[in-house]
Design a protein around this motif. Sequence first.
Motif, PDB file in Angstrom:
ATOM      1  N   ASP A   1       0.837  -1.202   0.000  1.00  0.00           N
ATOM      2  CA  ASP A   1       0.000   0.000   0.000  1.00  0.00           C
ATOM      3  C   ASP A   1       0.868   1.245   0.000  1.00  0.00           C
ATOM      4  O   ASP A   1       0.496   2.276  -0.527  1.00  0.00           O
ATOM      5  N   ASP A   2       2.045   1.103   0.607  1.00  0.00           N
ATOM      6  CA  ASP A   2       2.924   2.257   0.737  1.00  0.00           C
ATOM      7  C   ASP A   2       4.362   1.758   0.785  1.00  0.00           C
ATOM      8  O   ASP A   2       4.655   0.758   1.445  1.00  0.00           O
ATOM      9  N   VAL A   3       5.252   2.438   0.061  1.00  0.00           N
ATOM     10  CA  VAL A   3       6.683   2.146   0.149  1.00  0.00           C
ATOM     11  C   VAL A   3       7.358   3.404   0.665  1.00  0.00           C
ATOM     12  O   VAL A   3       7.240   4.475   0.061  1.00  0.00           O
ATOM     13  N   THR A   4       8.045   3.281   1.791  1.00  0.00           N
ATOM     14  CA  THR A   4       8.642   4.483   2.419  1.00  0.00           C
ATOM     15  C   THR A   4      10.120   4.600   2.073  1.00  0.00           C
ATOM     16  O   THR A   4      10.787   3.597   1.766  1.00  0.00           O
ATOM     17  N   ASP A   5      10.638   5.844   2.171  1.00  0.00           N
ATOM     18  CA  ASP A   5      12.044   6.071   1.832  1.00  0.00           C
ATOM     19  C   ASP A   5      12.990   5.737   2.978  1.00  0.00           C
ATOM     20  O   ASP A   5      14.186   5.556   2.762  1.00  0.00           O
ATOM     21  N   THR A   6      12.460   5.656   4.204  1.00  0.00           N
ATOM     22  CA  THR A   6      13.321   5.299   5.341  1.00  0.00           C
ATOM     23  C   THR A   6      12.702   4.120   6.094  1.00  0.00           C
ATOM     24  O   THR A   6      11.475   3.937   6.074  1.00  0.00           O
ATOM     25  N   PRO A   7      13.536   3.323   6.757  1.00  0.00           N
ATOM     26  CA  PRO A   7      12.993   2.203   7.538  1.00  0.00           C
ATOM     27  C   PRO A   7      12.144   2.696   8.706  1.00  0.00           C
ATOM     28  O   PRO A   7      11.115   2.093   9.031  1.00  0.00           O
ATOM     29  N   GLY A   8      12.549   3.805   9.317  1.00  0.00           N
ATOM     30  CA  GLY A   8      11.791   4.331  10.455  1.00  0.00           C
ATOM     31  C   GLY A   8      10.365   4.677  10.064  1.00  0.00           C
ATOM     32  O   GLY A   8       9.401   4.313  10.762  1.00  0.00           O
ATOM     33  N   ALA A   9      10.198   5.361   8.934  1.00  0.00           N
ATOM     34  CA  ALA A   9       8.860   5.758   8.486  1.00  0.00           C
ATOM     35  C   ALA A   9       7.980   4.551   8.200  1.00  0.00           C
ATOM     36  O   ALA A   9       6.754   4.627   8.271  1.00  0.00           O
ATOM     37  N   ALA A  10       8.605   3.417   7.847  1.00  0.00           N
ATOM     38  CA  ALA A  10       7.827   2.214   7.516  1.00  0.00           C
ATOM     39  C   ALA A  10       7.187   1.572   8.745  1.00  0.00           C
ATOM     40  O   ALA A  10       6.195   0.851   8.622  1.00  0.00           O
ATOM     41  N   VAL A  11       7.765   1.805   9.932  1.00  0.00           N
ATOM     42  CA  VAL A  11       7.319   1.051  11.113  1.00  0.00           C
ATOM     43  C   VAL A  11       6.499   1.864  12.114  1.00  0.00           C
ATOM     44  O   VAL A  11       5.935   1.283  13.053  1.00  0.00           O
ATOM     45  N   THR A  12       6.417   3.169  11.939  1.00  0.00           N
ATOM     46  CA  THR A  12       5.793   4.018  12.982  1.00  0.00           C
ATOM     47  C   THR A  12       4.381   3.571  13.336  1.00  0.00           C
ATOM     48  O   THR A  12       3.955   3.706  14.476  1.00  0.00           O
ATOM     49  N   ASP A  13       3.662   3.013  12.381  1.00  0.00           N
ATOM     50  CA  ASP A  13       2.263   2.651  12.596  1.00  0.00           C
ATOM     51  C   ASP A  13       2.045   1.130  12.609  1.00  0.00           C
ATOM     52  O   ASP A  13       0.909   0.659  12.631  1.00  0.00           O
ATOM     53  N   ALA A  14       3.130   0.354  12.613  1.00  0.00           N
ATOM     54  CA  ALA A  14       3.007  -1.101  12.402  1.00  0.00           C
ATOM     55  C   ALA A  14       2.625  -1.849  13.671  1.00  0.00           C
ATOM     56  O   ALA A  14       3.031  -1.467  14.772  1.00  0.00           O
ATOM     57  N   ASP A  15       1.857  -2.941  13.510  1.00  0.00           N
ATOM     58  CA  ASP A  15       1.725  -3.864  14.641  1.00  0.00           C
ATOM     59  C   ASP A  15       2.503  -5.157  14.409  1.00  0.00           C
ATOM     60  O   ASP A  15       2.650  -5.977  15.305  1.00  0.00           O
ATOM     61  N   PHE A  16       3.037  -5.332  13.178  1.00  0.00           N
ATOM     62  CA  PHE A  16       3.870  -6.508  12.885  1.00  0.00           C
ATOM     63  C   PHE A  16       4.929  -6.092  11.868  1.00  0.00           C
ATOM     64  O   PHE A  16       4.594  -5.550  10.812  1.00  0.00           O
ATOM     65  N   VAL A  17       6.189  -6.312  12.211  1.00  0.00           N
ATOM     66  CA  VAL A  17       7.299  -5.942  11.330  1.00  0.00           C
ATOM     67  C   VAL A  17       8.086  -7.201  10.990  1.00  0.00           C
ATOM     68  O   VAL A  17       8.481  -7.944  11.893  1.00  0.00           O
ATOM     69  N   ILE A  18       8.278  -7.451   9.705  1.00  0.00           N
ATOM     70  CA  ILE A  18       9.032  -8.637   9.287  1.00  0.00           C
ATOM     71  C   ILE A  18      10.289  -8.184   8.552  1.00  0.00           C
ATOM     72  O   ILE A  18      10.208  -7.495   7.524  1.00  0.00           O
ATOM     73  N   LEU A  19      11.433  -8.589   9.075  1.00  0.00           N
ATOM     74  CA  LEU A  19      12.707  -8.244   8.438  1.00  0.00           C
ATOM     75  C   LEU A  19      13.045  -9.321   7.408  1.00  0.00           C
ATOM     76  O   LEU A  19      13.236 -10.495   7.763  1.00  0.00           O
ATOM     77  N   CYS A  20      13.086  -8.933   6.136  1.00  0.00           N
ATOM     78  CA  CYS A  20      13.333  -9.892   5.047  1.00  0.00           C
ATOM     79  C   CYS A  20      14.631  -9.541   4.335  1.00  0.00           C
ATOM     80  O   CYS A  20      14.655  -9.309   3.126  1.00  0.00           O
ATOM     81  N   VAL A  21      15.697  -9.474   5.125  1.00  0.00           N
ATOM     82  CA  VAL A  21      17.018  -9.120   4.595  1.00  0.00           C
ATOM     83  C   VAL A  21      17.962 -10.303   4.831  1.00  0.00           C
ATOM     84  O   VAL A  21      17.646 -11.198   5.621  1.00  0.00           O
ATOM     85  N   PRO A  22      19.119 -10.346   4.147  1.00  0.00           N
ATOM     86  CA  PRO A  22      20.088 -11.420   4.410  1.00  0.00           C
ATOM     87  C   PRO A  22      20.431 -11.479   5.892  1.00  0.00           C
ATOM     88  O   PRO A  22      20.452 -10.425   6.564  1.00  0.00           O
TER      89      PRO A  22
END
Lengths: 302, 302
Positions: B52-73
């Motif tokens: 729905d939304d792609v943010t430019d910073t990781p912080g902006a992506a999580v401010t409203d989250a109730d579940f965060v999934i890290l999909c990095v190496p």
Amino acid sequence: MLPFARVTIIGLGLIGSSIARAVKAHMPSVRVTGHDADPGVRAAATALGFCDDVTDTPGAAVTDADFVILCVPVGAMRAAADSIALDLPIDAVVSDVGSSKGTVLAALQAALPGVAVIPAHPVAGTERSGPEAGFATLFHGRWCILTPPEDAAEATVERVAEFWRRLGAEVETMAPDHHDRVLAITSHLPHLIAYTIVGTASDMEEVTRSEVIKYSAGGFRDFTRIAASDPTMWRDVFLSNKDAVLDMLQRFSEDLTALQRAIRWGKGDELFDLFTRTRAVRRSIIEQGQDDAAPDFGRTHD
Amino acid sequence: MLPFARVTIIGLGLIGSSIARAVKAHMPSVRVTGHDADPGVRAAATALGFCDDVTDTPGAAVTDADFVILCVPVGAMRAAADSIALDLPIDAVVSDVGSSKGTVLAALQAALPGVAVIPAHPVAGTERSGPEAGFATLFHGRWCILTPPEDAAEATVERVAEFWRRLGAEVETMAPDHHDRVLAITSHLPHLIAYTIVGTASDMEEVTRSEVIKYSAGGFRDFTRIAASDPTMWRDVFLSNKDAVLDMLQRFSEDLTALQRAIRWGKGDELFDLFTRTRAVRRSIIEQGQDDAAPDFGRTHD
């Protein structure tokens, strides 16, 4: 012109029955006679109907043939050749489909002196075995390697090559010993390694068999396919191509030891460099039509 | 009830973008926010529209989250967790999709003290990478392993489990160190061996690269698929799960040496016995729906 009019197939498993079906599909006027040492396989072949005739003895299968293909495990080639020697027409061409060629050429020439022997290896197959497993398109787009003896008549080699092209294969000719080294790395060593890792995983104590099965989609399941190949066929391949297989295995072990060392000492760059290089090999295989371009081998994901 | 209402995915490659697509497909009312460190991946993700939304910073992506999934190496997990720490809501649940779990759990807990961290590993993937490679059904019928810390709240573990079940996965829970040993044999060692043999084959002098490609249908091509997997991801897996990988590699090498000896000394019975045993493993994998029943992985043969 058809390269042969009356083809006999000795051994009606995956490869033999696929050849019979492919001849019916691509050269319907050719008469196909089949024989298998196993009465159960003969009965199945008769019921499946991919041969015009299934004979009870190998001799009866070849009396009228102009092309005989031995489709038995390489360790059984000599006995199969012996079993047709007395009944073989003098001008028939004899070939095979064995995965190793040096020992097979020697065995066929010893059993059939004076006969035109043109060994062949269609590089195609699946993990299934038996007459039910064959299908007419198995050789489409695959390579078939001919390893004729040095004194073979060019016209005879060309007839065998044309036979395989008619079944949809591309044909290459090379010396038997070169074939055996090429296939040791592209086929025999991969099978040996697949059999080994499936065995290793089965023998773990603290990781259960059930866990190995459940989490096999992480990579392991790819190895189980070729480790499900016919045990008799593969036992014979390793024993008949021993020197080349042992040499390739030695190279593989050295490379594996280097990688083991890189992991132990945390040399991430070495790992990254190899993993980048191997990606390009996959791309080439797909570009040259030797595997599906679809991800995950085109497996279904519903 | 939906387990989560606002899901954030950090890292929009094959797995991250597949999760986003799967959430859209299976829980369309859930809001999906994404971020990736690579501006090119962010642009692709925006164009593909699976968030729905792609943010430019990781912080902006999580401010409203109730579940965060890290999909990095897995080697980038600590930095990814650090990058969201300041903006993460106190009641958000954090998870990941890393292929090794012991080091990842430790890294996430160190970066995010007081946060509910429930690591996860969906055992699914293809050899492709990047946001274009993802698809919504990737997790259907696959296992997702949760490795919660011992003091995790049962209700939180259950919410993460339910999230994965909604995406079509089956869920299992185990201790991180047991996960790391199970996956070392079912996933990490198979990848290591595949990378090695593809490297060995590329380095032959007397067998050309072109020959390796042409005759790869004899078995080799099966190994090239997983040896085409993402190099960064796999470098990190081997370095982060070093002890278990080295132990499995040692067992494999011993078994390979035994087989080498059987070939050298012509012990056909030993080969035949192993090759018969490994066939049964393939059958179990197919029976339990962890691979296609069709021969040759269901590859097309036209």
